[in-house]
Scaffold this motif. Sequence first.
Motif, PDB file in Angstrom:
ATOM      1  N   ARG A 100      56.995  30.885   8.800  1.00  0.00           N
ATOM      2  CA  ARG A 100      56.468  30.004   7.759  1.00  0.00           C
ATOM      3  C   ARG A 100      56.584  30.694   6.395  1.00  0.00           C
ATOM      4  O   ARG A 100      56.726  31.922   6.340  1.00  0.00           O
ATOM      5  N   ASN A 102      54.458  31.656   4.336  1.00  0.00           N
ATOM      6  CA  ASN A 102      53.473  32.723   4.137  1.00  0.00           C
ATOM      7  C   ASN A 102      53.700  33.910   5.069  1.00  0.00           C
ATOM      8  O   ASN A 102      52.879  34.829   5.117  1.00  0.00           O
ATOM      9  N   LEU A 104      53.773  33.853   8.405  1.00  0.00           N
ATOM     10  CA  LEU A 104      53.319  33.658   9.784  1.00  0.00           C
ATOM     11  C   LEU A 104      54.520  33.323  10.661  1.00  0.00           C
ATOM     12  O   LEU A 104      55.378  32.520  10.274  1.00  0.00           O
ATOM     13  N   ILE A 106      55.393  31.563  14.071  1.00  0.00           N
ATOM     14  CA  ILE A 106      54.735  30.652  15.014  1.00  0.00           C
ATOM     15  C   ILE A 106      55.678  30.313  16.159  1.00  0.00           C
ATOM     16  O   ILE A 106      56.740  29.730  15.952  1.00  0.00           O
ATOM     17  N   ILE A 408      51.712  30.704  19.827  1.00  0.00           N
ATOM     18  CA  ILE A 408      51.335  32.098  19.600  1.00  0.00           C
ATOM     19  C   ILE A 408      51.732  32.405  18.163  1.00  0.00           C
ATOM     20  O   ILE A 408      52.834  32.077  17.724  1.00  0.00           O
ATOM     21  N   ILE A 409      50.787  32.985  17.420  1.00  0.00           N
ATOM     22  CA  ILE A 409      51.015  33.164  15.994  1.00  0.00           C
ATOM     23  C   ILE A 409      50.838  34.630  15.617  1.00  0.00           C
ATOM     24  O   ILE A 409      49.753  35.197  15.788  1.00  0.00           O
ATOM     25  N   TYR A 410      51.943  35.228  15.119  1.00  0.00           N
ATOM     26  CA  TYR A 410      51.906  36.620  14.689  1.00  0.00           C
ATOM     27  C   TYR A 410      51.676  36.676  13.179  1.00  0.00           C
ATOM     28  O   TYR A 410      52.481  36.149  12.415  1.00  0.00           O
ATOM     29  N   GLY A 411      50.565  37.266  12.779  1.00  0.00           N
ATOM     30  CA  GLY A 411      50.270  37.375  11.354  1.00  0.00           C
ATOM     31  C   GLY A 411      50.149  38.815  10.914  1.00  0.00           C
ATOM     32  O   GLY A 411      50.274  39.742  11.720  1.00  0.00           O
ATOM     33  N   ASN A 412      49.941  39.023   9.620  1.00  0.00           N
ATOM     34  CA  ASN A 412      49.630  40.373   9.131  1.00  0.00           C
ATOM     35  C   ASN A 412      48.534  40.308   8.071  1.00  0.00           C
ATOM     36  O   ASN A 412      48.618  40.917   7.031  1.00  0.00           O
ATOM     37  N   GLY A 413      47.515  39.488   8.389  1.00  0.00           N
ATOM     38  CA  GLY A 413      46.366  39.391   7.485  1.00  0.00           C
ATOM     39  C   GLY A 413      46.291  38.079   6.723  1.00  0.00           C
ATOM     40  O   GLY A 413      45.454  37.955   5.819  1.00  0.00           O
ATOM     41  N   GLN A 414      47.118  37.085   7.082  1.00  0.00           N
ATOM     42  CA  GLN A 414      47.131  35.813   6.336  1.00  0.00           C
ATOM     43  C   GLN A 414      45.789  35.079   6.376  1.00  0.00           C
ATOM     44  O   GLN A 414      45.163  34.970   7.420  1.00  0.00           O
ATOM     45  N   ILE A 415      45.401  34.575   5.202  1.00  0.00           N
ATOM     46  CA  ILE A 415      44.248  33.674   5.113  1.00  0.00           C
ATOM     47  C   ILE A 415      44.665  32.444   4.314  1.00  0.00           C
ATOM     48  O   ILE A 415      45.703  32.452   3.645  1.00  0.00           O
ATOM     49  N   ARG A 416      43.843  31.393   4.415  1.00  0.00           N
ATOM     50  CA  ARG A 416      44.177  30.146   3.717  1.00  0.00           C
ATOM     51  C   ARG A 416      43.448  30.044   2.409  1.00  0.00           C
ATOM     52  O   ARG A 416      42.291  30.444   2.332  1.00  0.00           O
TER      53      ARG A 416
END
Lengths: 416, 416
Positions: A100, A102, A104, A106, A408-416
């Motif tokens: 995505r 940002n 992310l 997905i 399954i969602i791999y993030g590295n600290g994402q917030i909305r």
Amino acid sequence: MEIKNLCKKAFEVKHDVAKLTTNEKNKILMDAAEQLIEDSEAIIAANKVDMKNAVENNMPQGLQDRLLLTVERIEDMAEGVRQIANLDDPIGNVLSMNKRPNGLLIGKKVVPLGVVGVIYEARPNVTSDVFGLCLKTGNCAILKGGKDAINSNIAIVNCLKKALLKNEAPIDAVSIIEDTSREKTYELMKMNQYIDVLIPRGGKGLIKSVVDNSTIPVIETGTGNCHIYVDESADFDKAIAIIENAKTQRIGVCNAAESLVINKKIASEFLPRLYTVLTNKKVKLYVDEEAMACLGDVTSVYEATEEDWGMEYLDYKISVKVVESIEEAIKHINRYNTGHSEAIITENYSRAQKFLDEIDAACVYVNASTRFTDGNEFGFGAEIGISTQKIHARGPMGLEALTSSKYIIYGNGQIR
Amino acid sequence: MEIKNLCKKAFEVKHDVAKLTTNEKNKILMDAAEQLIEDSEAIIAANKVDMKNAVENNMPQGLQDRLLLTVERIEDMAEGVRQIANLDDPIGNVLSMNKRPNGLLIGKKVVPLGVVGVIYEARPNVTSDVFGLCLKTGNCAILKGGKDAINSNIAIVNCLKKALLKNEAPIDAVSIIEDTSREKTYELMKMNQYIDVLIPRGGKGLIKSVVDNSTIPVIETGTGNCHIYVDESADFDKAIAIIENAKTQRIGVCNAAESLVINKKIASEFLPRLYTVLTNKKVKLYVDEEAMACLGDVTSVYEATEEDWGMEYLDYKISVKVVESIEEAIKHINRYNTGHSEAIITENYSRAQKFLDEIDAACVYVNASTRFTDGNEFGFGAEIGISTQKIHARGPMGLEALTSSKYIIYGNGQIR
């Protein structure tokens, strides 16, 4: 209480069953196949009790034949389970993974449904088939077989549990409901707290009862009022071979043809030829006025009533309607079909495409027999049933129909 | 009788709606957007009636705000419909086509579901959204909105029907049930003869009632008791930012965090830091004994009861549980979650993968806020709801979730 406990046990082990690796599942399946053969004697002894009751209850010969187990048939059941072991395991595959804006990532991952309930008729081979398909897809199976096969089914499930035990897998991955009374079936249909999907296989009455009463999501496996439309440009030889095959190769199955729709332009030439072939196979024709006029005063031909258009005969009977156009044919078929399998016989390109586009059914054929609607014929390797509903799965259901997905969602600290 | 007629009308035009080309559907959607703006005055006048009733009935301020329509909000609704026109149309695509050994060519074609029923709360913008999503996928929509928005909804649906009429498309492609009484809702749930799928959007009570009573296949869009697990290797800054965002960015939504699970090894260091941030945002903490010991005697912290673990607060409240290990965290979450969205905050590779594998939920996150569970955030462009069941669709549902498939089979005379 017993049913609730049994469902709860499956529910409690479902995450352990889901975690089994493909190698572990295949090992259990191969062991189950071996165990079936080892336990043949015990299974046949249990089947003898069912067969004795069947004879005493005057079960029709065809049903008795489906109930009977022999050494060869148990070998076939074992072979069926081995074949499932050889299929690709869909569980754990990630179907797509997108990044995505940002950052992310997905992914859509294939996972088991969880606990699958199956209600079926008195065919003991279904017991090992359903176990195999469910285990291969990491699901627990709760089985409610026909009461006439209960002794056979208990013996088979005990045998399957031995294979689970031998591999230190949860024995509650498969259970059979021993009390086959109607009340217990109703109780089962309300276990949405524990069961993720319920698949009824059987006649109209059973399926309607499940649809009306179940609080568990249902996959309807339906009856088949399958039509064949013979277009004015049909190749008569193909048409006759396909109709003969679809009607008479096996009469008691849901993908057999039950109704013909014939274009008026060819009716008077085509119907007499078809009549000879079908009546040679002892098929009775239930026809409209136009068709009657084409056939003249002959035996084995009867006037169709409104009821005939909606009828799944499962017998050496077929209805025949003459139409003015493909539009009328499509309208008639979309009105009376059960959403199973419909075919057009034509050499005309545009009408072939129109039929494929506009007929509302699980499987729509050009120039082929409706009898191909089957998981094996479609190349799925096995089949849990044929869905005639539109959600989740439609048409023959292989392993894929017994799966769900999770994101399954791999993030590295994402917030909305 | 009225509901049956309305469902029957949709049923009767569903094949015509299914046949609309992408260009025709997009034209209708663009016209509908324009019509919404043209009819703003009439829609706002109808909304004033609803708002007046809302004030008289002491509707809570938050709900009144969701009910209110202004010129700007109608412009947003129109923009939403235009955006749907800009999405790719999935209908008619053939997802795969395989040749069988006998020469049959079997393809899986994307088709509309048919008639889609949606039951929703008093948010008039949902009316145009659902219409747009259903029409884009060739489906008819039967809408049952909240009774508090009925005047607004009737005005909006009248406006949408004008766009259908202008394009000579069936006006029964969208209908609103004007009688919002409970009996009519029950009647709607039994219309499986005409409706292909029913999607309830709303609170627990509504969803349970639909699951218990519907004879139509249901897609459950559920409540979210979403957890965040803070692993011993978590980056505290990421963890705090994510928890603050997931809990407080919008409290009334299903993807907000409702429960924290904290590894014991870091609890005494992490919890006091988190406490400061959360209480600054007026969040109350409902904590277990271990967490209480870490926090000491402070304000805004209460003892959690068994009930708290299963609670979707939708409020400035969060529960906190301390665990010994990731295994205990996974067990706790799989027991109390509602299958919506769960996150782990960790820098440890193996535990991140374990959490993704073993948590049973529609969306499982590593190092990101649960607030991303949303059709737009996932890149679907729009959303009909978030499924918390396992069959048909799981997680945010875009256009794809409103489709079914049919097998199209090209033969040249094949018989079995």
